[in-house]
Design a protein around this motif. Structure first.
Motif, short mmCIF file in Angstrom:
data_model
loop_
_atom_site.label_atom_id
_atom_site.label_comp_id
_atom_site.label_asym_id
_atom_site.label_seq_id
_atom_site.Cartn_x
_atom_site.Cartn_y
_atom_site.Cartn_z
N PRO A 90 9.47 -11.76 -56.20
CA PRO A 90 10.66 -12.48 -56.70
C PRO A 90 11.60 -11.48 -57.51
CG PRO A 90 8.97 -14.13 -57.13
CD PRO A 90 8.23 -12.87 -56.76
N CYS A 91 12.92 -11.43 -56.96
CA CYS A 91 13.84 -10.12 -57.64
C CYS A 91 15.14 -10.82 -57.49
CB CYS A 91 13.52 -8.96 -57.09
SG CYS A 91 14.68 -7.61 -57.80
N SER A 92 16.02 -10.85 -58.51
CA SER A 92 17.45 -11.07 -58.62
C SER A 92 18.33 -10.13 -58.66
CB SER A 92 17.43 -12.14 -59.78
OG SER A 92 17.53 -11.39 -60.98
N ASP A 93 17.91 -8.75 -58.20
CA ASP A 93 18.73 -7.64 -58.16
C ASP A 93 19.71 -7.89 -57.19
OD1 ASP A 93 17.39 -6.61 -60.54
OD2 ASP A 93 16.39 -5.14 -59.13
N GLY A 94 21.01 -7.23 -57.37
CA GLY A 94 22.08 -7.31 -56.42
C GLY A 94 21.91 -6.69 -55.12
N PHE A 104 27.77 -4.91 -41.76
CA PHE A 104 27.21 -6.29 -41.25
C PHE A 104 28.38 -6.83 -40.33
CE2 PHE A 104 23.24 -7.72 -43.29
CZ PHE A 104 22.73 -6.35 -43.38
N GLN A 105 29.67 -7.24 -40.61
CA GLN A 105 30.75 -7.58 -40.11
C GLN A 105 30.94 -6.84 -38.67
OE1 GLN A 105 34.07 -8.28 -42.57
NE2 GLN A 105 33.77 -10.26 -42.54
N ALA A 106 30.78 -5.47 -38.89
CA ALA A 106 31.28 -4.51 -37.74
C ALA A 106 30.22 -4.67 -36.47
CB ALA A 106 31.31 -2.93 -37.97
N ARG A 107 29.01 -5.19 -36.88
CA ARG A 107 28.20 -5.31 -35.93
C ARG A 107 28.11 -6.80 -35.26
NH1 ARG A 107 25.64 -1.30 -33.65
NH2 ARG A 107 24.04 -2.37 -33.37
N GLY A 108 29.09 -7.50 -35.91
CA GLY A 108 29.19 -8.80 -35.39
C GLY A 108 28.09 -10.02 -36.02
N ALA A 109 27.63 -9.81 -37.25
CA ALA A 109 26.91 -10.66 -37.99
C ALA A 109 27.74 -11.72 -38.46
CB ALA A 109 26.25 -10.08 -39.13
N ARG A 110 27.03 -12.78 -38.45
CA ARG A 110 28.00 -14.10 -38.83
C ARG A 110 27.57 -14.37 -40.23
NH1 ARG A 110 27.22 -18.20 -33.63
NH2 ARG A 110 28.74 -17.10 -32.37
N GLY A 111 26.68 -13.78 -40.93
CA GLY A 111 26.43 -14.17 -42.36
C GLY A 111 25.02 -13.91 -42.89
N LEU A 112 24.70 -13.83 -43.92
CA LEU A 112 23.40 -13.29 -44.63
C LEU A 112 22.86 -14.75 -45.37
CD1 LEU A 112 21.25 -11.16 -45.84
CD2 LEU A 112 22.92 -10.81 -47.61
N VAL A 113 21.70 -14.65 -45.31
CA VAL A 113 20.60 -15.65 -46.08
C VAL A 113 19.64 -14.70 -46.65
CG1 VAL A 113 19.23 -17.71 -46.37
CG2 VAL A 113 21.13 -17.63 -44.79
N ILE A 114 19.79 -14.49 -48.25
CA ILE A 114 18.93 -13.91 -48.97
C ILE A 114 18.22 -14.37 -50.06
CG2 ILE A 114 20.87 -12.93 -50.16
CD1 ILE A 114 19.39 -9.94 -50.08
N ASP A 115 16.75 -14.52 -50.16
CA ASP A 115 15.99 -14.93 -51.21
C ASP A 115 16.15 -13.99 -52.25
OD1 ASP A 115 14.65 -16.70 -52.79
OD2 ASP A 115 12.94 -17.03 -51.09
N ALA A 116 17.16 -13.68 -52.86
CA ALA A 116 17.36 -12.59 -53.71
C ALA A 116 18.95 -12.69 -54.39
CB ALA A 116 16.70 -11.13 -53.52
N GLY A 117 19.26 -11.59 -55.13
CA GLY A 117 20.62 -11.55 -55.54
C GLY A 117 21.46 -10.78 -54.76
N VAL A 118 22.75 -10.83 -54.92
CA VAL A 118 23.91 -10.24 -54.43
C VAL A 118 25.08 -9.82 -55.27
CG1 VAL A 118 23.39 -11.27 -52.15
CG2 VAL A 118 25.25 -12.45 -53.72
N ARG A 119 25.94 -9.04 -55.27
CA ARG A 119 26.83 -8.70 -55.94
C ARG A 119 28.38 -8.54 -55.19
NH1 ARG A 119 25.40 -2.68 -58.26
NH2 ARG A 119 25.44 -1.67 -56.30
N ALA A 135 20.61 -15.68 -56.16
CA ALA A 135 21.19 -15.20 -57.62
C ALA A 135 22.49 -14.22 -57.16
CB ALA A 135 20.20 -14.51 -58.44
N VAL A 136 23.19 -14.16 -58.36
CA VAL A 136 24.41 -13.04 -58.37
C VAL A 136 24.06 -12.34 -59.54
CG1 VAL A 136 26.92 -12.73 -58.64
CG2 VAL A 136 25.79 -14.78 -57.30
N SER A 137 24.14 -10.80 -59.26
CA SER A 137 23.71 -9.82 -60.37
C SER A 137 24.66 -8.62 -59.96
CB SER A 137 22.20 -9.70 -60.42
OG SER A 137 22.02 -8.73 -61.29
N SER A 138 24.98 -8.05 -61.03
CA SER A 138 25.47 -6.75 -60.91
C SER A 138 24.59 -5.62 -60.72
CB SER A 138 26.50 -6.55 -62.30
OG SER A 138 27.43 -7.33 -62.24
N ARG A 139 23.40 -6.03 -61.23
CA ARG A 139 22.13 -4.89 -61.13
C ARG A 139 22.21 -4.35 -59.40
NH1 ARG A 139 17.89 -3.57 -64.50
NH2 ARG A 139 18.49 -5.87 -65.67
#
Length: 227
Positions: A90-94, A104-119, A135-139
């Protein structure tokens, strides 16, 4: 035990029309259509509300505080894919922000599901790139330790294989095994037709008590009306 340090370049993807059709039905209907299985942990919440999408899973196994493999995964994305990322601990880092989202958008990805943090959530919203995260984290993170791309993994408590279909909206995230996509779509469409018929009756004033034949079971359970 996860397989580390590998990237599987060729993964089976189900019929695109069927996979795309699940997006119109939403996570709740798809979850019910599969017999109430496949739902990821409700702690994975959307950064960008009011999205209802589906896509084939490109899976990424990450190490704590290290987003190296997300960059590796970008090369494996095909249009219509969704990246599904989990961490070995488990890690909440961004792990993910606007720069990776741009890639990811340039490659045609529709989205991201991540069991961790984003920023960079403001930028992600401005870009219109859908993300469901724990989570959401600036780290920030480093780039030093190998994980893997396109291996089976557990994300949000659910087993996800590369090429499975991910359905995600404000209600949650559901994983549909690739072998079940066609039959799940058929069952979900039938549920939708049934719900449309019930909705029309409820709108006409029919009570759920009568529509669902609840009165006798309620009486047997001991419900009393007192005037």
């Amino acid at each position: 035990m996860y397989e580390l340090g590998v990237v599987y370049r060729h993964i089976p993807r189900p019929d695109r029309t069927a996979a795309d059709g699940l997006a119109t039905l939403g996570s709740a209907t798809v979850h019910e259509a599969m017999g109430r299985v496949g739902l990821l942990d409700p702690g994975l919440r959307p950064v960008l509300p009011s999205q209802q999408i589906s896509g084939t899973a490109v899976t990424v196994l990450l190490q704590p505080g290290d987003n190296w493999m997300l960059h590796v995964a970008a090369e494996q994305i095909l249009p219509g894919d969704m990246v599904v990322a989990a961490v070995t601990s488990p890690c909440s880092d961004g792990y993910f922000g606007d720069l990776l989202a741009t890639s990811f958008q340039a490659r045609g990805a529709r989205g991201l599901v991540i069991d961790a943090g984003v920023r960079d959530t403001y930028a992600l919203q401005e870009m219109g790139f859908p993300v469901w995260s724990r989570a959401v984290s600036s780290r920030g993170t480093i780039k030093a330790t190998l994980g893997s791309v396109n291996i089976p993994l557990v994300c949000g408590g659910m087993w996800v294989n590369p090429g499975d279909v991910i359905v995600a909206d404000d209600d949650g995230v559901v994983c549909v095994p690739s072998a079940m996509v066609a039959c799940t779509l058929e069952e979900a469409l039938e549920r939708e037709r049934m719900e449309d018929a019930k909705r029309a009756q409820l709108a006409a004033g029919v009570l759920g008590l009568d529509l669902y034949r609840m009165r006798d079971p309620l009486a047997k359970a001991g419900l009393r009306y007192i005037d």
